[in-house]
Motif scaffolding. Structure first.
Motif, short mmCIF file in Angstrom:
data_model
loop_
_atom_site.label_atom_id
_atom_site.label_comp_id
_atom_site.label_asym_id
_atom_site.label_seq_id
_atom_site.Cartn_x
_atom_site.Cartn_y
_atom_site.Cartn_z
N VAL A 123 0.82 -1.22 0.00
CA VAL A 123 0.00 0.00 0.00
C VAL A 123 0.85 1.27 0.00
O VAL A 123 0.53 2.24 -0.69
CB VAL A 123 -0.95 0.01 1.22
N LYS A 124 1.94 1.27 0.76
CA LYS A 124 2.78 2.46 0.90
C LYS A 124 4.08 2.39 0.13
O LYS A 124 4.93 3.26 0.24
CB LYS A 124 3.07 2.72 2.39
N ASP A 125 4.25 1.31 -0.63
CA ASP A 125 5.41 1.19 -1.53
C ASP A 125 6.75 1.30 -0.80
O ASP A 125 7.70 1.89 -1.30
CB ASP A 125 5.33 2.24 -2.64
N VAL A 126 6.82 0.73 0.40
CA VAL A 126 8.09 0.68 1.12
C VAL A 126 8.97 -0.37 0.46
O VAL A 126 8.55 -1.52 0.29
CB VAL A 126 7.89 0.34 2.61
N ARG A 127 10.17 0.00 0.09
CA ARG A 127 11.07 -0.90 -0.62
C ARG A 127 12.37 -1.09 0.17
O ARG A 127 13.06 -0.12 0.50
CB ARG A 127 11.39 -0.35 -2.02
N LEU A 128 12.70 -2.35 0.44
CA LEU A 128 13.94 -2.72 1.11
C LEU A 128 14.55 -3.90 0.38
O LEU A 128 13.87 -4.59 -0.38
CB LEU A 128 13.69 -3.08 2.58
N ASP A 129 15.84 -4.15 0.63
CA ASP A 129 16.47 -5.35 0.08
C ASP A 129 15.91 -6.58 0.78
O ASP A 129 15.40 -6.51 1.90
CB ASP A 129 17.98 -5.28 0.28
N ALA A 130 16.03 -7.71 0.10
CA ALA A 130 15.49 -8.96 0.64
C ALA A 130 16.08 -9.27 2.01
O ALA A 130 15.36 -9.69 2.93
CB ALA A 130 15.75 -10.11 -0.33
N TRP A 131 17.40 -9.06 2.16
CA TRP A 131 18.04 -9.38 3.44
C TRP A 131 17.49 -8.49 4.56
O TRP A 131 17.39 -8.92 5.72
CB TRP A 131 19.56 -9.24 3.35
N GLN A 132 17.11 -7.25 4.21
CA GLN A 132 16.58 -6.35 5.22
C GLN A 132 15.21 -6.81 5.71
O GLN A 132 14.91 -6.74 6.90
CB GLN A 132 16.49 -4.92 4.66
N TRP A 133 14.37 -7.28 4.78
CA TRP A 133 13.05 -7.79 5.19
C TRP A 133 13.21 -8.97 6.14
O TRP A 133 12.54 -9.04 7.18
CB TRP A 133 12.23 -8.20 3.97
N PHE A 134 14.08 -9.90 5.79
CA PHE A 134 14.29 -11.07 6.64
C PHE A 134 14.91 -10.68 7.99
O PHE A 134 14.51 -11.19 9.04
CB PHE A 134 15.17 -12.11 5.93
N ALA A 135 15.88 -9.79 7.93
CA ALA A 135 16.55 -9.36 9.17
C ALA A 135 15.58 -8.59 10.08
O ALA A 135 15.58 -8.77 11.30
CB ALA A 135 17.76 -8.49 8.85
N LEU A 136 14.74 -7.74 9.48
CA LEU A 136 13.74 -7.00 10.26
C LEU A 136 12.77 -7.96 10.95
O LEU A 136 12.46 -7.81 12.14
CB LEU A 136 12.96 -6.06 9.35
N THR A 137 12.29 -8.91 10.20
CA THR A 137 11.34 -9.88 10.76
C THR A 137 11.97 -10.64 11.92
O THR A 137 11.36 -10.79 12.99
CB THR A 137 10.88 -10.87 9.68
#
Length: 246
Positions: A123-137
């Motif tokens: 919805v808000k078009d937040v874009r991160l690298d794949a490693w960042q999504w996994f690390a954040l989670t």
């Protein structure tokens, strides 16, 4: 202990009101706050867009809701209903009970984190690298263990009538003062000095470090570890103390 964890998960997943407030509610707040402040604007001192900044705050807030609100009130009901007394007749040790409650609550917190991330990306078009999504989670999920242990401690500290107001005061106090609702940089200096030592402030700081492609600060990790040991140790002590009263 594994059987107790499975039982706790089944009970939580059947509670529709709990699932709404822990999984859906944080995403709604994320959309409201990010719309109000402008999605593409920058948060001073971070270099992050408002959407990216609020995303971490609300993912952390959702996990906090799932593990703190769910644990404390459920444990009080179990004590009053005699379920805990029945568990004491088994071979389950006090630390096993605390770990089972903490682990099951943390598992339930995972959907709240993922849903906020999905809404932010779609919805808000937040874009991160794949490693960042996994690390954040992983970071936000692991950090929720601190507050899961706090929920267990409150459940043994408070009585049936007092558990909800006590939990709500701690819940909103930690959320607001920790910077989950408003950037702590907007606080007065004296309040910023207090906020930086709160577990919720360190909790959100982990996620924002990952968004900025930086290593988490040692102080933030140390604060979370210290509070986890305090909360888990307090919960185990309160469990043993309650056992002596029974």
């Amino acid at each position: 202990m594994n059987s107790l964890i499975k039982l706790e998960l089944m009970r939580a997943l059947r509670n529709r009101r709990f699932l709404f407030f822990s999984v859906i509610y944080p995403s709604i707040i994320f959309l409201l706050v990010s719309n109000q402040n402008g999605t593409n604007g920058k948060v001073d001192g971070t270099g992050l867009t408002v959407a990216a900044y609020v995303m971490v705050s609300m993912a952390s807030f959702g996990a906090l809701t799932a593990v703190l609100m769910g644990n404390s009130e459920r444990i009080v009901k179990e004590r009053e209903g005699g379920w805990v007394r029945q568990l004491r007749l088994t071979t389950l040790p006090g630390r096993g009970y605390v770990l089972a409650k903490t682990a099951s609550a943390a598992v339930v917190s995972l959907p709240s984190i993922v849903v906020v991330f999905l809404v932010a990306a779609l919805v808000k078009d937040v874009r991160l690298d794949a490693w960042q999504w996994f690390a954040l989670t992983g970071a936000i999920w692991a950090g929720s263990l601190v507050f899961a242990a706090l929920g267990v401690a409150i459940g043994y500290l408070a009585s049936g009538d007092a558990v909800r107001p006590i939990t709500m005061i701690i819940y909103f106090g930690l959320s607001i003062l920790g910077g989950l609702w408003f950037p702590s940089s907007s606080f007065p200096t004296w309040l910023q000095n207090i906020a930086k030592w709160l577990p919720t402030h360190a909790y959100a700081a982990l996620g924002r470090s990952i968004e900025q492609s930086q290593a988490p600060h040692t102080q933030d990790i140390a604060i979370l570890v210290a509070f986890f040991l305090i909360f888990a140790g307090g919960a185990a002590w309160l469990y043993r103390k309650d056992t002596l009263k029974a």
